[in-house]
Design a protein around this motif. Structure first.
Motif, PDB file in Angstrom:
ATOM      1  N   VAL A 149       0.873  -1.160   0.000  1.00 53.32           N
ATOM      2  CA  VAL A 149       0.000   0.000   0.000  1.00 53.32           C
ATOM      3  C   VAL A 149       0.912   1.211   0.000  1.00 53.32           C
ATOM      4  O   VAL A 149       1.544   1.521   1.009  1.00 53.32           O
ATOM      5  N   ALA A 150       1.040   1.815  -1.182  1.00 53.85           N
ATOM      6  CA  ALA A 150       1.947   2.958  -1.323  1.00 53.85           C
ATOM      7  C   ALA A 150       1.099   4.221  -1.310  1.00 53.85           C
ATOM      8  O   ALA A 150       0.767   4.766  -2.353  1.00 53.85           O
ATOM      9  N   TYR A 151       0.714   4.626  -0.090  1.00 48.11           N
ATOM     10  CA  TYR A 151      -0.228   5.731   0.020  1.00 48.11           C
ATOM     11  C   TYR A 151       0.477   7.060  -0.216  1.00 48.11           C
ATOM     12  O   TYR A 151      -0.002   7.906  -0.929  1.00 48.11           O
ATOM     13  N   GLY A 152       1.631   7.186   0.350  1.00 47.96           N
ATOM     14  CA  GLY A 152       2.405   8.402   0.122  1.00 47.96           C
ATOM     15  C   GLY A 152       3.389   8.198  -1.021  1.00 47.96           C
ATOM     16  O   GLY A 152       3.692   7.064  -1.389  1.00 47.96           O
ATOM     17  N   ASN A 153       3.897   9.293  -1.587  1.00 47.57           N
ATOM     18  CA  ASN A 153       4.852   9.165  -2.692  1.00 47.57           C
ATOM     19  C   ASN A 153       6.170   8.536  -2.249  1.00 47.57           C
ATOM     20  O   ASN A 153       6.796   7.798  -3.011  1.00 47.57           O
ATOM     21  N   GLU A 154       6.574   8.809  -0.982  1.00 48.09           N
ATOM     22  CA  GLU A 154       7.810   8.196  -0.489  1.00 48.09           C
ATOM     23  C   GLU A 154       7.682   6.677  -0.589  1.00 48.09           C
ATOM     24  O   GLU A 154       8.615   5.979  -0.977  1.00 48.09           O
ATOM     25  N   ALA A 155       6.502   6.166  -0.221  1.00 54.33           N
ATOM     26  CA  ALA A 155       6.304   4.719  -0.256  1.00 54.33           C
ATOM     27  C   ALA A 155       6.355   4.218  -1.695  1.00 54.33           C
ATOM     28  O   ALA A 155       6.907   3.155  -1.969  1.00 54.33           O
ATOM     29  N   LYS A 156       5.790   5.011  -2.622  1.00 51.95           N
ATOM     30  CA  LYS A 156       5.838   4.582  -4.029  1.00 51.95           C
ATOM     31  C   LYS A 156       7.281   4.435  -4.476  1.00 51.95           C
ATOM     32  O   LYS A 156       7.647   3.481  -5.163  1.00 51.95           O
TER      33      LYS A 156
END
Lengths: 427, 427
Positions: free
Chosen positions: A312-319
């Motif tokens: 779950v890449a909710y924020g761009n950092e996670a993406k």
């Protein structure tokens, strides 16, 4: 003519919408399977006079069987058995063996709750052992027993918690009173067609054509409904009757909606995708749906056989951090773009060592929309290591919850098309 | 005495359980807010005679207002307006301005569907412009207009899709016919208490004590319901009346259930956790819930302010590869163990650069259970960089879906306790 039934759902918590009823729909299916025609469902609060009025209504409508759910708990507002006993003109009697069985169940349960006083709880549950004279007792799955009260109509009294009601259903059906009340029922043939990507009006038009062109169309009882973006066409008919007409109807729908028709046996897209994923490994990369797709893929037992996992890449950092989506790519095209969706899918393939991946990134709202990308804009990418990929940008209607939920349905259909090798088709 | 209302939900797809009704519960809440007492909800198929029987039942029960939902679509099985017109003794008349408005809406909609014939769709929708004489037309949110038909009872006819029905409600309420029908309604005071970790019988016992000890207890209309592992206690009373009694009830429940009582203002644990997460960054690490926790944390608009993301580590490779859980640890303690849950939480903190993490790993079933770890065994760990951690192993009842869903509720309560600094308390 077949037996008719009514369902009376009780409980102020249901009537006032604090919980939504799951028993009516479940019981409807069971009755349909038994060939019993369901005429009415009514929902009442915990007022005895309202519940009695509904029971009388069912009797006036001439139903053979009434099933009640709820109102069997230990609290004072639980009075279904009392009301049904009065309606059936049968006094309440204490079933001592039953009282003992309930006590035994409680003793087991109490282990889960510390600092609880067994006698207090047992006292609270004593009223659950009172049953209408001559009624058949149905063993509790939880702590509340059910009863089947013979009469016209015969009344089947079941508890409210779906798991308990469902677990007690078979025993209720097997009682002589249930069988007598529903004797002479006819079994219906029922078939379900499912279409995706078609407005309900389109189906309405097709059914008007069918009415003009198909002999014996009037033998078919057809209902259509639009659900989660899919049009469901359910056709009931008596056995033998109208088989030819139904075959022609299916043929007509096939020819008019070849791309939209995806199920002729009622199988859901979830069933079809599960079958297509056998022997594969799928991973998810989700932004706006935030886990709903992974959760939907794992609803079935055995899904661990083909679901590796997801991010779950909710924020761009996670993406970027977890899926390796380049910050520059996000910068250039925006987090909601086919380019980012594709990068998310490739990242999921790689991180999970999967052969199939589905990526979803969108604007669920209410905020975050723009003129170019309004709320409801969702980018999808389904990627495989062996069958290429399929991407779509779609504008979905509805509020935040609708957009999130509908997105999983679109993704399921994209998965289905790609894994079946149908890359084309409207979505 | 306050105005009474009934709700008639139509549609064979609802009656037969292929879709479960979301309108009854929503309308119940709206009526309650308006101080209108909801007496009955009935659900009927698409058979006109059954719908008429229900409308007559509502009239016989003396309700002032009936709200119908569904049956306004373009297909032939949609006949609510026709039936209501007959029930109210008003002929159907074509509203040409309305027909034009519907056509305009359709022209817009059709852009979403390629290869569709506008005239065919428009024809399919023409019947939606027929309204009972003297009825007030409610503008469509989708393509189906609603009507308010004055009379005793006054009938409010709304479409089935929840988004459309909800969007048209305010206009329906504002019509003179609605206002007259519900004149002289009394507004109720209503308060909700929520408890977690208490058997419903425990509350039953407490209410029996309250009945003995509290003056004016009979002025309180109390309903309790067990939902998702939480006991909800809703108390209604007329303004002024029974304020003192309610205050004593709250005091009694506080003193008997200090750890279990978590909400005195009806706020859900989700609301409380959202508030507690303000200024923080949370990440999830899920196995058996497979994304449901992340999805639940992001149900609210604005959750992107505190939700970083999550990992669905369904397979053990994912637990190791994406969360850094040592294969040896999994080998030694099993994938469902407090040790692995803790390692998953720490991995999530680290991978997402979060300050708060929640990890869930369990056996949702139906397979995978053992004597030591039966189906329903779930290990939880909530970890923070500044407030320590909280871990629990819990045995949850129910089937696969229940265990998965209930697990998210337990995790919400663990989060709440830890972020509030209450590490103790039963769960």
């Amino acid at each position: 003519m077949s037996a008719r039934a009514g369902i009376v759902v009780t409980g102020t918590e249901v009537l006032t919408g604090r919980i939504s009823d799951r028993n009516g729909p479940w019981l409807s299916d069971r009755l349909l399977e038994l060939g019993i025609e369901l005429a009415h469902i009514t929902i009442t609060g915990d007022r005895p006079e309202d519940m009695e009025a509904q029971l009388r209504f069912m009797a006036e409508q001439g139903v053979d069987l009434v099933i009640t759910s709820g109102g069997l708990g230990p609290t004072a507002d639980d009075m279904t058995v009392e009301v049904v006993a009065r309606f059936a003109g049968r006094p309440l009697v204490l079933d001592e063996a039953l009282e003992q069985r309930i006590a035994d169940i409680l003793r087991g349960l109490m282990q889960r709750f510390r600092h609880w006083d067994f006698d207090a709880v047992r006292a609270a549950n004593r009223k659950q052992a009172l049953v209408p004279e001559g009624a058949h007792v149905i063993n509790p799955v939880g702590t509340a027993p059910g009863v089947v009260v013979p009469g016209k109509p015969t009344v089947v009294v079941l508890p409210g918690p779906p798991r308990e009601l469902q677990g007690m259903w078979e025993e209720a059906v097997s009682t002589p009173a249930f069988q007598e009340a529903t004797a002479g029922r006819t079994d219906y043939e029922q078939d379900t067609l499912l279409l995706f990507g078609l407005p309900e009006s389109g189906m309405a038009e097709t059914l008007r054509v069918a009415e003009r062109e198909i002999d014996g169309f009037d033998r078919l009882e057809i209902t259509t409904c639009l659900r989660r973006g899919e049009v469901e066409v359910v056709t009931r008919r008596e056995p033998g009757e109208g088989e030819a007409a139904y075959a022609s109807l299916v043929e007509l729908i096939r020819s008019r909606h070849p791309r939209e028709l995806f199920s002729e046996d009622g199988s859901r897209v979830d069933d079809q995708v599960a079958a297509l994923l056998a022997g594969r490994r799928i991973a998810t990369a989700e932004s706006c749906t935030a886990g709903l797709m992974a959760a939907r893929l794992t609803e079935r037992p055995g899904s661990s056989g083909y679901v590796a996992g997801g991010v779950v890449a909710y924020g761009n950092e996670a993406k970027s951090g977890l899926l390796g989506v380049g910050p520059a790519l996000i910068e250039r095209h925006g987090a909601v773009s086919p380019e980012v969706a594709e990068a998310m899918a490739l990242g999921a393939l790689e991180r999970f060592g999967a052969d199939t991946a589905v990526a979803i990134t969108g604007i669920a709202g209410p905020g975050g929309g723009s003129k170019e990308k309004p709320v409801g804009t969702v980018s999808f990418c389904v990627s495989t290591t062996d069958r290429g990929s399929l991407a779509r940008d779609i504008l979905l209607p509805g509020g935040r919850a609708d957009v999130r939920e509908r997105s999983t349905t679109v993704a399921m259909h994209l998965l289905r098309r790609l894994l079946r090798g149908e890359e084309e088709g409207i979505l």
